[in-house]
Each structure stands twice: as structure tokens, then as C-alpha cells.
Design a protein around this motif. Structure first.
Motif, PDB file in Angstrom:
ATOM      1  N   SER A 128       0.853  -1.172   0.000  1.00 31.21           N
ATOM      2  CA  SER A 128       0.000   0.000   0.000  1.00 31.21           C
ATOM      3  C   SER A 128       0.893   1.227   0.000  1.00 31.21           C
ATOM      4  CB  SER A 128      -0.913   0.008   1.222  1.00 31.21           C
ATOM      5  OG  SER A 128      -0.207   0.482   2.331  1.00 31.21           O
ATOM      6  N   ALA A 129       0.341   2.356  -0.460  1.00 27.22           N
ATOM      7  CA  ALA A 129       1.158   3.555  -0.616  1.00 27.22           C
ATOM      8  C   ALA A 129       1.841   3.916   0.695  1.00 27.22           C
ATOM      9  CB  ALA A 129       0.302   4.714  -1.096  1.00 27.22           C
ATOM     10  N   ALA A 130       1.200   3.555   1.809  1.00 25.17           N
ATOM     11  CA  ALA A 130       1.762   3.921   3.105  1.00 25.17           C
ATOM     12  C   ALA A 130       2.936   3.029   3.482  1.00 25.17           C
ATOM     13  CB  ALA A 130       0.683   3.862   4.178  1.00 25.17           C
ATOM     14  N   THR A 131       3.016   1.827   2.906  1.00 23.67           N
ATOM     15  CA  THR A 131       4.069   0.905   3.328  1.00 23.67           C
ATOM     16  C   THR A 131       5.172   0.787   2.278  1.00 23.67           C
ATOM     17  OG1 THR A 131       2.812  -0.927   2.412  1.00 23.67           O
ATOM     18  CG2 THR A 131       2.560  -0.523   4.744  1.00 23.67           C
ATOM     19  N   ARG A 188      -7.914  -0.888  -6.896  1.00 29.00           N
ATOM     20  CA  ARG A 188      -7.269  -0.537  -5.643  1.00 29.00           C
ATOM     21  C   ARG A 188      -5.955   0.185  -5.891  1.00 29.00           C
ATOM     22  NH1 ARG A 188      -3.553  -1.975  -1.999  1.00 29.00           N
ATOM     23  NH2 ARG A 188      -2.693  -3.532  -3.373  1.00 29.00           N
ATOM     24  N   ASP A 191      -6.508   3.629  -6.825  1.00 33.11           N
ATOM     25  CA  ASP A 191      -6.886   4.463  -5.692  1.00 33.11           C
ATOM     26  C   ASP A 191      -5.675   4.807  -4.831  1.00 33.11           C
ATOM     27  OD1 ASP A 191      -9.390   5.514  -4.518  1.00 33.11           O
ATOM     28  OD2 ASP A 191      -8.532   4.568  -2.741  1.00 33.11           O
ATOM     29  N   GLU A 192      -4.725   3.883  -4.752  1.00 37.32           N
ATOM     30  CA  GLU A 192      -3.562   4.095  -3.884  1.00 37.32           C
ATOM     31  C   GLU A 192      -2.507   4.977  -4.542  1.00 37.32           C
ATOM     32  OE1 GLU A 192      -2.399   2.692  -0.851  1.00 37.32           O
ATOM     33  OE2 GLU A 192      -4.269   1.714  -0.311  1.00 37.32           O
ATOM     34  N   ARG A 194      -2.555   7.440  -6.404  1.00 40.03           N
ATOM     35  CA  ARG A 194      -2.701   8.899  -6.472  1.00 40.03           C
ATOM     36  C   ARG A 194      -1.986   9.593  -5.317  1.00 40.03           C
ATOM     37  NH1 ARG A 194      -7.835  10.494  -3.651  1.00 40.03           N
ATOM     38  NH2 ARG A 194      -8.448   8.606  -2.568  1.00 40.03           N
ATOM     39  N   PHE A 195      -1.711   8.837  -4.220  1.00 39.71           N
ATOM     40  CA  PHE A 195      -0.968   9.446  -3.126  1.00 39.71           C
ATOM     41  C   PHE A 195       0.501   9.610  -3.487  1.00 39.71           C
ATOM     42  CE2 PHE A 195      -4.223   7.161  -0.412  1.00 39.71           C
ATOM     43  CZ  PHE A 195      -5.015   8.283  -0.342  1.00 39.71           C
ATOM     44  N   SER A 200       5.739  14.598  -3.594  1.00 42.16           N
ATOM     45  CA  SER A 200       5.585  15.413  -2.397  1.00 42.16           C
ATOM     46  C   SER A 200       6.800  15.258  -1.503  1.00 42.16           C
ATOM     47  CB  SER A 200       4.332  14.964  -1.644  1.00 42.16           C
ATOM     48  OG  SER A 200       4.311  15.545  -0.369  1.00 42.16           O
ATOM     49  N   ALA A 202       6.321  16.005   1.796  1.00 42.66           N
ATOM     50  CA  ALA A 202       5.745  15.887   3.133  1.00 42.66           C
ATOM     51  C   ALA A 202       5.852  14.460   3.638  1.00 42.66           C
ATOM     52  CB  ALA A 202       4.282  16.314   3.103  1.00 42.66           C
ATOM     53  N   GLY A 203       6.102  14.315   4.929  1.00 42.58           N
ATOM     54  CA  GLY A 203       6.073  12.998   5.558  1.00 42.58           C
ATOM     55  C   GLY A 203       7.244  12.116   5.190  1.00 42.58           C
TER      56      GLY A 203
END
Lengths: 348, 306
Positions: A128-131, A188, A191-192, A194-195, A200, A202-203
Motif C-alpha cells: 500500500s502507498a503507506a508501506t 485498488r 486508488d492508492e 494517487r498518493f 511530495s 511531506a512525511g
């Protein structure tokens, strides 16, 4: 030759060292601003007091929050912006010089498309984009670059920079199509991604920066080594050979460096559009066509644009932030138009 | 009558139904519903049902009707995972954004249950295939989901059943809200550059509110942006509620939580330190609506409170 250029340029422009220091001073101011302004409640004055170590008269909780925001959120993104800006500016200048085309852009080499594709595949396979790890995007960028290199090594192609750019453009198109296909088939992933796809600062953590520093250092060293042969190549293939350089090798090295630099920046910050195109353009307008001079100016100019855009991205839609990739284009475009309109541009 | 219907001419069936209605007063075979596109007549107890909206699929299943076809859930290839076991071989006729009209025709539906605010162009096409029912509900109100569920229940001729299900959900939420003191809660999706905060008005937040939580969207979600809005990392403290529900679009909830924790800005939130972060299924919590979804969300809340 380069002295001649400097001499001619000297009549109408500042000398290279003074221009470099002027831009560096601007960059220092922008970096300071980057630490002072944010989308949150910690205002510029309090941030300044923290930097000076003199914040008092507030609750301990507020002070702790403020120190965290400045040190853990604004400082890393400023540092990453610094490195990313330099890398993109230098990569753009190198690529434009070797392709002898002011419109060549790092994206053209299939590097950005390669990492975007790798990220899409990773997301499809369940990340996932977060991992997502930095290494995925960097591997993709290198793979994309190797494909272009393979195409460039084919007989006859290596001697023609236009074909090289064409090979890169074809590969970019192909990878872009494959990515779109994945995104269409797999909701899915669409959807992911696009982050990630807008780019960016940030973060991003300071560890992400550590992960790409070896690539950056390698790119920097090779750049220093090939700057002179590349300048000779600008005078023509035969002149360069006559001066004892190997045009084929130089071109391969440049492509490798560009892939490493752009791959590393894409890995840490996502694809950031426009910097690799605008910054060398502006640098050339200021310093003339000699790649050795252009590269010097790209170093402060790249971060200047990236960090300025990042500051604006934090301020325009508080309490949210705009993606940096959107703003680099919004800021870069008028700058480019101004530069193009105000001077006669050196050709490559 | 059946053969007429399968020939794709429901109006004939309806005519005969109306005739029967005149003879046997009290047992209507057709009914009229007031929809977003005016009054629409449908057969009573339709059998071939196609749902083009997650809330309609959910409601139909809650009412004991298994639709022939549905659209895929947001960010998925099939129906939402909480419904998958109930409709294993359902046909997928597109996504909520893009409906494959030909596949809908192939299902020869008696009735099509569509999403609120279906574009008029699509409505015209679909209503030529079968009576198409678009709820006229006002979006993002606390009672929107109940209104929609009752509407679809009516369309299927099972309104009493739906009323029962809704009151069961209301009772459960009331019981849950008595189990704990009034606490604040936020619902977010995590991304590396910050949080995506879900509006107070979305379905799962309405249920959280009904279960005794003060839903806190950090004043992020602007008017006219009813679903969600991103929040800068610098402002994460705004969603530092008593509870934080973390929606993920795939089943790696624990992994997503771990990666969010790797962000220092997230890890220093009080709610994280107190371990009151609850990873939840994003398909269910940020996309679904309907009575069954409500039950499943209440299950999650109950589990979290335990």
C-alpha cells in the motif's frame, strides 16, 4: 574556450562566482523560510524563537509541539528538498547537454516512467502507498534506464543523441501504457497510486534521505569526472575525439548518472515534474551554454525552485497541503516564460 | 406473465398486473414509487434485480433478495468483502463510475436499483431497459442511509423487513452508546504525507455518532467536500481524539497501522500511545452503506470497545 565565453558574458552578466553566491544566498533565505512557515499553528515567529533556542512564555506542551514541528517535520523536508532539487537540476542539465536538445527532460529517459511502473506493480501485488519502500521506485528507475541503455548500445544508435532520446520516449510511452493498464484493471492500485504519483516532500523521513545518499554521491562524483569531456563534446564529435575523449563512453556515463539521480529523487519524493526542464534552462540563460558553468548554477537553482514550491504548497490550502508536483509546474512555468522572453537563449 | 417478462416487456406484465389488481382489491401487483426522476411504476416483488449502487445491493440482501448483478466496490474488483460470502457468483456490471450498459441488458432485469444522483443521461438509457429507481434522498444527512434503505425496501416490496432491520441497528447502536462514556473519535485513511480525514457526514461516522461517539473531523472537511479531505502532518493533533479508526483499502490493517506508526508525527499522538487506534476495512467503513454494512460496522465498534 570557456574563458572566452566567460569574457563575452562578463560584459553583460555578473561573473559566475558572484552569480553562484547570489543564488546561494537566496537559497539560504528560502531554506530559513522553509523552517519558519507551515500549514500548522506554529507560526514563523515562534519557529524563529525555537531556532534561536529562546522560546518561552508558552506552555511546555506547546513548546514541545513546536520543537517537533520544526525539527521533525520541516527540517527533513527542507533537507530532502535541497538534495532533490540539486539532483533534478543537475540531471536535467546533463541530459540536455548530451542530447543537445533544450527540451530533453529526465522524464524522457524512461526513468520516471520506470519507477511509476514499478510502484504500480508493487501496489498491485499488495503493497500500500503507506508501506511502500524507497527501494522499489529506485529499482524501477534503474531498470527503466538499463532498457534505454540497451537500446542506446545498439549498433549505430549510440552515435546519435536524437535516437537516444527517441528510444527513451518510446520506452516512457510503453511503460506509461502498461501502468495505465494496471490502473484500469486494478481499482485498488488506482486508488492508492494517487498518493504517490503527484510527488511530495511531506512525511518523508530523514532515513529515506540516508537511503538515497550513496546514489547521490556516486552521481556527484561521476558528474565531476565527465563535466570536461561533456563540454568538449558540445564542440562536436570530432573535436572531442581529437581532444582524447570517448564520446560513446561519455554519453553512456551521462545516461547512467541521470538515471541514478532521477531514480533516487523519484524514490524519495515521487515524480516531481518540470524541475529538470526549467532549472537548466534558467541556469543556461544566466551562465551561457558551457555545461561546466551551467552545472554550478543548477546546484543552488534547483533547490531554490523546489523548496519555494514546497513552502507555497503548505500555505495555500491550510490546514491541508497541496501536492508539490502540482506547484512545481505552477511556479516553474511563469519563471520559464520570463526567462525565455527576457534573453536571447544560448543554443546547444 | 412470466414469459412476457422474460421477453423484456415488463409493461405488459404490469398491465396484466393492474388488471388483476382491479379484480382482487388489496393485492397490488404493481406499485408506484416517487424517485428522483419522478414517479416510476414497478412490479410487486420483482425477481430479477440489478443493483448499481453498493447501498442498494446491501439493502436487497438485507431484505432477503439476491440481486443478479451489482457494481464493484470502490478500490476492488468485486463486491465489498463483507458481502462476498453472501453473493459468491453475482455478475459485476461495472464500477459505480462506469456502468456497462450491455451487461445490464443481458441480465434482463425487472427493476434496476441505482445510486442517488445518477446522471440523467444514464438514467434515460437504463430506464429503457427496466424501471430504474433513483432515490431522491438528500446526501450526507444523518438519516440518509435509512431513507435509502426504506426506499429500496419499498421497491422490492419488503418494507416491513427493512424497517425491522433498521430498528435492530438503532437498538444495537443505543446499547453500544450506553456501554461507554461519551468519547471522541476520528475516522481517517493514512498516507505518507498526512491523513485523509473522513467527513462527519459519511455513513460510518453517522453510526459512530449513534453509538455514543463525538465524531471529530478536525474541522478539515470543507463545505461542499462531503467525503474526505487531507490534513497536513503539522495538524495531526486536530484528530488526536479518544479513538482513531484507521481505514485501509486492503486487508493488511495491522501492517498499515505499523507503517503509520513509523511516521513520528503519527506515533506521538496521544491516541496512538494509548493504543486506541482501530484498523478497519476501508471498503466497509469509507465506501459501503446499508443495513448489513451498519451491522458489520457496529460489530467492529463492539469489538473495539471490548
Amino acid at each position: 574556450m570557456s574563458q572566452g565565453v566567460a569574457h563575452v558574458a562578463g560584459k553583460e552578466r555578473l561573473s559566475l562566482p558572484s552569480m553562484f553566491s547570489l543564488l546561494s544566498a537566496c537559497l539560504a533565505v528560502v531554506c530559513l523560510f522553509s523552517l519558519l512557515f507551515g500549514a500548522g499553528e506554529i507560526g514563523p515567529l515562534d519557529s524563529l524563537l525555537i531556532l534561536l533556542g529562546k522560546l518561552d512564555g508558552t506552555t511546555a506542551q506547546y513548546a514541545e509541539e513546536a520543537v517537533f514541528v520544526v525539527q521533525e517535520l520541516r527540517l527533513p523536508r527542507t533537507l530532502i528538498g535541497l538534495v532533490v532539487g540539486m539532483a533534478l537540476g543537475v540531471a536535467g542539465a546533463l541530459l540536455q547537454a548530451v542530447a543537445r536538445n533544450p527540451l530533453a527532460e529526465p522524464g524522457l529517459l524512461g526513468v520516471s516512467a520506470g519507477s511509476a511502473f514499478a510502484v504500480a506493480v508493487a501496489l498491485m501485488l499488495g503493497a500500500s502507498a503507506a508501506t511502500l519502500r524507497v527501494s522499489v521506485a529506485q529499482l524501477g528507475a534503474l531498470a527503466g534506464c538499463l532498457c534505454v541503455l540497451a537500446a542506446a548500445r545498439m549498433r549505430g544508435v549510440g552515435n546519435d543523441p536524437v535516437r537516444l532520446v527517441l528510444a527513451g520516449a518510446v520506452l516512457s510511452g510503453l511503460l506509461g501504457a502498461l501502468t495505465s493498464m494496471i490502473l484500469l484493471v486494478d481499482q485498488r492500485t488506482a486508488d492508492e497510486i494517487r498518493f504517490w504519483i503527484v510527488g511530495s516532500l511531506a512525511g518523508r523521513r530523514i532515513e529515506d534521505l540516508h537511503a538515497i545518499l550513496p546514489s547521490m554521491a556516486l552521481g556527484g562524483v561521476v558528474t565531476v569526472l565527465i563535466a570536461r569531456p561533456l563540454a568538449a563534446l558540445a564542440l562536436g564529435e570530432r573535436v572531442a575525439v581529437g581532444l582524447g575523449h570517448h564520446p560513446q563512453l561519455v554519453r553512456l556515463l551521462v545516461i547512467g548518472v541521470v538515471a541514478i539521480l532521477v531514480g533516487a529523487t523519484t524514490a524519495v519524493a515521487g515524480p516531481i515534474a518540470f524541475i529538470g526542464l526549467v532549472v537548466p534552462f534558467a541556469a543556461r540563460a544566466l551562465a551561457g551554454p558551457d555545461i561546466r558553468r551551467t552545472l554550478w548554477l543548477c546546484l543552488p537553482l534547483g533547490p531554490l525552485v523546489v523548496i519555494s514550491a514546497d513552502i507555497v504548497s503548505r500555505l495555500v490550502v491550510q490546514p491541508s497541503e497541496l501536492p508539490l508536483g502540482v506547484l512545481t509546474a505552477l511556479i516553474g512555468a511563469p519563471v520559464l516564460i520570463l526567462v525565455v522572453r527576457s534573453q536571447r537563449l544560448p543554443t546547444l | 406473465m412470466l414469459s412476457y417478462r422474460s421477453a423484456g416487456r415488463p409493461w405488459l406484465g404490469m398491465l396484466i398486473g393492474l388488471g388483476l389488481c382491479a379484480l382482487t382489491v388489496g393485492h397490488a401487483s404493481a406499485r408506484t414509487l416517487s424517485t428522483a426522476y419522478g414517479d416510476v411504476e414497478v412490479v410487486d416483488l420483482p425477481e430479477r434485480v440489478v443493483t448499481l449502487y453498493e447501498g442498494a445491493l446491501d439493502t436487497a440482501l438485507a431484505a432477503g433478495v439476491t440481486p443478479l448483478a451489482a457494481v464493484s466496490t470502490r478500490g476492488g474488483d468485486g463486491v465489498a468483502s463483507y458481502l462476498q460470502a453472501r453473493v459468491e457468483d453475482i455478475a459485476i456490471v461495472g464500477t459505480s463510475r462506469e456502468i456497462n450498459i450491455e451487461s445490464v441488458v443481458a441480465q434482463r432485469p425487472d427493476v434496476i436499483l441505482a445510486a442517488p444522483r445518477l446522471p440523467e443521461e444514464q438514467y434515460r438509457l437504463l430506464s429503457r431497459i427496466a424501471p430504474t429507481l433513483v432515490p431522491a434522498s438528500e446526501p450526507y444527512q444523518p438519516d440518509t442511509w435509512k431513507e435509502e434503505a426504506r426506499f429500496f425496501g419499498q421497491a422490492l416490496g419488503r418494507e416491513t423487513r427493512i424497517d425491522e432491520v433498521i430498528s435492530r441497528v438503532e437498538q444495537r447502536a443505543a446499547v453500544l452508546s450506553e456501554q461507554h462514556s461519551q468519547e471522541s473519535a476520528s475516522l481517517v485513511r493514512w498516507m505518507p504525507q498526512g491523513a485523509l480525514v473522513m467527513s462527519e457526514a459519511i455513513f460510518s461516522n453517522v453510526l459512530l455518532a449513534a453509538s455514543g461517539f463525538d465524531v471529530n473531523d478536525g474541522d478539515v472537511v470543507k463545505q461542499g467536500r462531503p467525503h474526505s479531505d487531507p490534513l497536513s502532518l503539522e495538524n495531526l493533533a486536530r484528530i488526536d481524539s479518544d479513538w482513531l479508526f484507521l481505514a485501509t483499502l486492503n486487508e493488511e490493517g495491522e501492517q498499515a497501522l505499523a507503517s503509520a506508526k513509523s511516521s513520528p508525527a503519527f506515533a506521538r499522538l496521544d491516541v496512538v500511545k494509548r493504543d486506541q487506534v482501530v484498523p478497519v476495512d476501508g471498503q466497509l467503513w469509507t465506501s459501503a452503506t446499508g443495513p448489513l454494512a451498519a451491522e458489520a460496522i457496529l460489530d467492529d465498534i463492539e469489538e473495539a470497545l471490548r
